[in-house]
Design a protein around this motif. Structure first.
Motif, mmCIF file in Angstrom:
data_model
loop_
_atom_site.group_PDB
_atom_site.id
_atom_site.type_symbol
_atom_site.label_atom_id
_atom_site.label_comp_id
_atom_site.label_asym_id
_atom_site.label_seq_id
_atom_site.Cartn_x
_atom_site.Cartn_y
_atom_site.Cartn_z
ATOM 1 N N ILE A 39 -0.309 -0.998 3.676
ATOM 2 C CA ILE A 39 -0.671 -1.625 4.939
ATOM 3 C C ILE A 39 -0.248 -3.102 4.931
ATOM 4 O O ILE A 39 0.036 -3.682 3.887
ATOM 5 C CB ILE A 39 -2.189 -1.509 5.223
ATOM 6 N N SER A 40 -0.220 -3.693 6.118
ATOM 7 C CA SER A 40 0.184 -5.089 6.268
ATOM 8 C C SER A 40 -0.743 -5.779 7.253
ATOM 9 O O SER A 40 -1.092 -5.204 8.292
ATOM 10 C CB SER A 40 1.638 -5.145 6.767
ATOM 11 N N ASN A 41 -1.155 -6.989 6.912
ATOM 12 C CA ASN A 41 -1.982 -7.805 7.809
ATOM 13 C C ASN A 41 -3.353 -7.198 8.094
ATOM 14 O O ASN A 41 -3.910 -7.389 9.176
ATOM 15 C CB ASN A 41 -1.232 -8.064 9.130
ATOM 16 N N PHE A 42 -3.911 -6.476 7.136
ATOM 17 C CA PHE A 42 -5.249 -5.899 7.247
ATOM 18 C C PHE A 42 -6.252 -6.785 6.505
ATOM 19 O O PHE A 42 -5.935 -7.342 5.453
ATOM 20 C CB PHE A 42 -5.299 -4.510 6.614
ATOM 21 N N GLY A 43 -7.473 -6.879 7.031
ATOM 22 C CA GLY A 43 -8.563 -7.541 6.326
ATOM 23 C C GLY A 43 -9.184 -6.578 5.324
ATOM 24 O O GLY A 43 -8.848 -5.384 5.283
ATOM 25 N N LYS B 217 -9.744 5.277 3.131
ATOM 26 C CA LYS B 217 -10.393 6.590 3.184
ATOM 27 C C LYS B 217 -9.398 7.682 3.556
ATOM 28 O O LYS B 217 -9.638 8.864 3.319
ATOM 29 C CB LYS B 217 -11.530 6.578 4.212
ATOM 30 N N TYR B 218 -8.268 7.274 4.174
ATOM 31 C CA TYR B 218 -7.326 8.246 4.718
ATOM 32 C C TYR B 218 -5.958 8.245 4.044
ATOM 33 O O TYR B 218 -5.245 9.247 4.099
ATOM 34 C CB TYR B 218 -7.138 7.986 6.217
ATOM 35 N N ILE B 219 -5.564 7.122 3.443
ATOM 36 C CA ILE B 219 -4.287 7.084 2.728
ATOM 37 C C ILE B 219 -4.495 6.433 1.361
ATOM 38 O O ILE B 219 -5.454 5.688 1.151
ATOM 39 C CB ILE B 219 -3.195 6.304 3.501
ATOM 40 N N ASP B 220 -3.595 6.718 0.449
ATOM 41 C CA ASP B 220 -3.604 6.081 -0.861
ATOM 42 C C ASP B 220 -2.817 4.778 -0.736
ATOM 43 O O ASP B 220 -1.580 4.786 -0.675
ATOM 44 C CB ASP B 220 -2.954 7.006 -1.894
ATOM 45 N N ILE B 221 -3.536 3.666 -0.660
ATOM 46 C CA ILE B 221 -2.878 2.367 -0.467
ATOM 47 C C ILE B 221 -2.293 1.891 -1.794
ATOM 48 O O ILE B 221 -3.018 1.593 -2.733
ATOM 49 C CB ILE B 221 -3.868 1.318 0.081
ATOM 50 N N SER B 222 -0.968 1.836 -1.847
ATOM 51 C CA SER B 222 -0.281 1.402 -3.067
ATOM 52 C C SER B 222 0.186 -0.039 -2.995
ATOM 53 O O SER B 222 0.442 -0.662 -4.021
ATOM 54 C CB SER B 222 0.928 2.308 -3.336
ATOM 55 N N ALA B 223 0.330 -0.568 -1.765
ATOM 56 C CA ALA B 223 0.820 -1.940 -1.606
ATOM 57 C C ALA B 223 0.297 -2.524 -0.307
ATOM 58 O O ALA B 223 0.035 -1.799 0.659
ATOM 59 C CB ALA B 223 2.348 -1.964 -1.609
ATOM 60 N N ILE B 224 0.140 -3.827 -0.298
ATOM 61 C CA ILE B 224 -0.205 -4.536 0.931
ATOM 62 C C ILE B 224 0.757 -5.702 1.109
ATOM 63 O O ILE B 224 1.402 -6.148 0.156
ATOM 64 C CB ILE B 224 -1.651 -5.079 0.935
ATOM 65 N N GLN B 225 0.836 -6.166 2.350
ATOM 66 C CA GLN B 225 1.633 -7.355 2.632
ATOM 67 C C GLN B 225 0.832 -8.264 3.555
ATOM 68 O O GLN B 225 0.271 -7.816 4.553
ATOM 69 C CB GLN B 225 2.952 -6.971 3.293
ATOM 70 N N SER B 226 0.765 -9.544 3.182
ATOM 71 C CA SER B 226 0.037 -10.529 3.982
ATOM 72 C C SER B 226 0.748 -11.869 3.899
ATOM 73 O O SER B 226 1.499 -12.136 2.961
ATOM 74 C CB SER B 226 -1.401 -10.689 3.471
ATOM 75 N N GLY B 227 0.471 -12.711 4.889
ATOM 76 C CA GLY B 227 1.025 -14.053 4.859
ATOM 77 C C GLY B 227 0.337 -14.891 3.794
ATOM 78 O O GLY B 227 -0.880 -14.825 3.636
ATOM 79 N N TYR B 228 1.127 -15.664 3.048
ATOM 80 C CA TYR B 228 0.531 -16.507 2.010
ATOM 81 C C TYR B 228 1.517 -17.595 1.598
ATOM 82 O O TYR B 228 2.682 -17.321 1.298
ATOM 83 C CB TYR B 228 0.152 -15.679 0.793
ATOM 84 N N SER B 229 1.047 -18.809 1.596
ATOM 85 C CA SER B 229 1.840 -19.934 1.117
ATOM 86 C C SER B 229 0.890 -21.080 0.803
ATOM 87 O O SER B 229 -0.316 -20.980 1.033
ATOM 88 C CB SER B 229 2.859 -20.382 2.177
ATOM 89 N N MET B 230 1.427 -22.178 0.316
ATOM 90 C CA MET B 230 0.611 -23.356 0.025
ATOM 91 C C MET B 230 -0.193 -23.811 1.238
ATOM 92 O O MET B 230 -1.307 -24.311 1.092
ATOM 93 C CB MET B 230 1.506 -24.524 -0.406
ATOM 94 N N ILE B 231 0.371 -23.639 2.427
ATOM 95 C CA ILE B 231 -0.274 -24.186 3.623
ATOM 96 C C ILE B 231 -0.943 -23.120 4.488
ATOM 97 O O ILE B 231 -1.430 -23.420 5.577
ATOM 98 C CB ILE B 231 0.722 -25.002 4.466
ATOM 99 N N ALA B 232 -0.965 -21.892 3.999
ATOM 100 C CA ALA B 232 -1.625 -20.810 4.739
ATOM 101 C C ALA B 232 -2.244 -19.844 3.728
ATOM 102 O O ALA B 232 -1.629 -18.861 3.333
ATOM 103 C CB ALA B 232 -0.632 -20.092 5.648
ATOM 104 N N ARG B 233 -3.476 -20.168 3.320
ATOM 105 C CA ARG B 233 -4.136 -19.378 2.271
ATOM 106 C C ARG B 233 -5.349 -18.602 2.800
ATOM 107 O O ARG B 233 -6.203 -18.172 2.027
ATOM 108 C CB ARG B 233 -4.575 -20.307 1.132
ATOM 109 N N GLU B 234 -5.388 -18.406 4.115
ATOM 110 C CA GLU B 234 -6.537 -17.734 4.721
ATOM 111 C C GLU B 234 -6.730 -16.313 4.193
ATOM 112 O O GLU B 234 -7.841 -15.790 4.197
ATOM 113 C CB GLU B 234 -6.380 -17.699 6.250
#
Length: 317
Positions: A155-159, A168-185
């Motif tokens: 999944i991508s951009n999930f909390g 509960k429905y898929i086997d999550i093997s990887a995630i993708q999210s925004g991340y950098s020095m200035i965006a660590r939310e």
């Protein structure tokens, strides 16, 4: 090139991933296809083994560029793609979620054709869609995995709560999210994923160019520019000026090491233990080679602490 394990998959992935959003040509100004293809080839030759894309990157155009670039090289590269965003029918304005089985199936089949392959290594649901039950989307993507069109799902951009629900429905093997020095939310999301054996890909690692050090004055952006369209806070005040203060620290480290600021920023990302690989958007060979050089050295523990302190004092979290 450095490599890390992509979570529980056991796959060794280069710490740098070829990001292709700009190669789609929408919202990033003009791009030359031949230059993009040469950039991909250059990064593969430097040991990068992972390319990230999404149907919405140019509405399939980025996939066509990748497809041309990997001809005869498919066995040398891991491919991640994403579906679940839809572009406005008017042709202008931000994309919006659509994770209905009908829409993502249409996009995914187009993606495979454009890539010139019958499978992808990772398929990520691009964004949570509150209007479509997670179970519906999951049923669709699980079918692709059973058919061999997808090796691993994610999944991508999930909390965190959304990841737990989709889990509960898929086997999550990887995630993708925004991340950098200035965006660590989303840092807590990334740490949660690592704790659960899930591989972590980060996008926007160079903050749309700000963390390369090339931009030193607040730019006037055209209306269709991604940075303006999505109202990126770091391209607005007061965040922009805070980033300029942070760059003073990065400049000093870059000068002492005789490397570009971009290499400092990329190393900071990839050296985090909860990051498997960081996406790096490139459009020409020069950018590709300069960014790949960041994997030939590492920031010291002392330098990481200096940067972390500067981040807290300037942009915070």
């Amino acid at each position: 090139m450095r490599y890390k394990q992509m979570g529980k998959t056991g796959i060794e992935v280069s710490t740098m991933t070829i990001g292709t959003w700009a190669m789609g040509g929408l919202g990033y100004g003009s791009v030359e296809r031949k230059d993009c293809i040469k950039a991909i080839h250059a990064m593969l030759e430097q040991g990068v083994n992972h390319i990230d894309s999404a149907w919405v990157y140019g509405l399939g155009e980025a996939d066509k560029v990748i497809g041309e670039a990997i001809k005869g090289r498919r066995d040398r590269v891991l491919i991640t793609t994403k579906c679940g965003f839809r572009n406005p029918e008017s042709g202008s304005g931000p994309n919006y979620p659509d994770c209905s089985s009908e829409w993502i199936s249409k996009c995914f089949e187009e993606t495979l054709r454009n890539l010139g392959t019958d499978y992808v290594d990772f398929f990520l649901i691009h964004v949570p869609d509150v209007n479509v039950p997670f179970e519906e989307t999951a049923k669709c993507v699980n079918k692709w995995k059973e058919q061999g069109k997808v090796r691993y799902l994610g999944i991508s951009n999930f909390g965190i709560e959304e990841m737990e629900e989709m889990g509960k429905y898929i086997d999550i093997s990887a995630i993708q999210s925004g991340y950098s020095m200035i965006a660590r939310e989303e840092e807590d999301n990334l740490k949660w994923a690592k704790e659960h054996g899930i591989g972590v890909m980060t996008h926007s690692s160079l903050a749309s160019g700000l963390l390369t050090g090339a931009i030193r004055a607040l730019p006037e952006l055209p209306d269709d520019d991604i940075r303006k369209l999505y109202r990126y806070p770091h391209f607005q005040e007061p965040k922009f000026s805070q980033v300029m203060e942070l760059l003073k620290t990065l400049d000093k480290i870059a000068e002492s090491r005789n490397v570009p600021v971009a290499q400092i920023s990329l190393n900071w990302n990839t050296q985090k233990d909860f990051v498997s690989t960081s996406l790096c958007g490139v459009r020409n060979v020069k950018e590709a080679l300069e960014n790949c050089k960041s994997t030939s050295w590492e920031l010291t523990e002392s330098e990481m602490k200096i940067i972390d302190k500067a981040i807290e004092e300037t942009v915070g979290k």
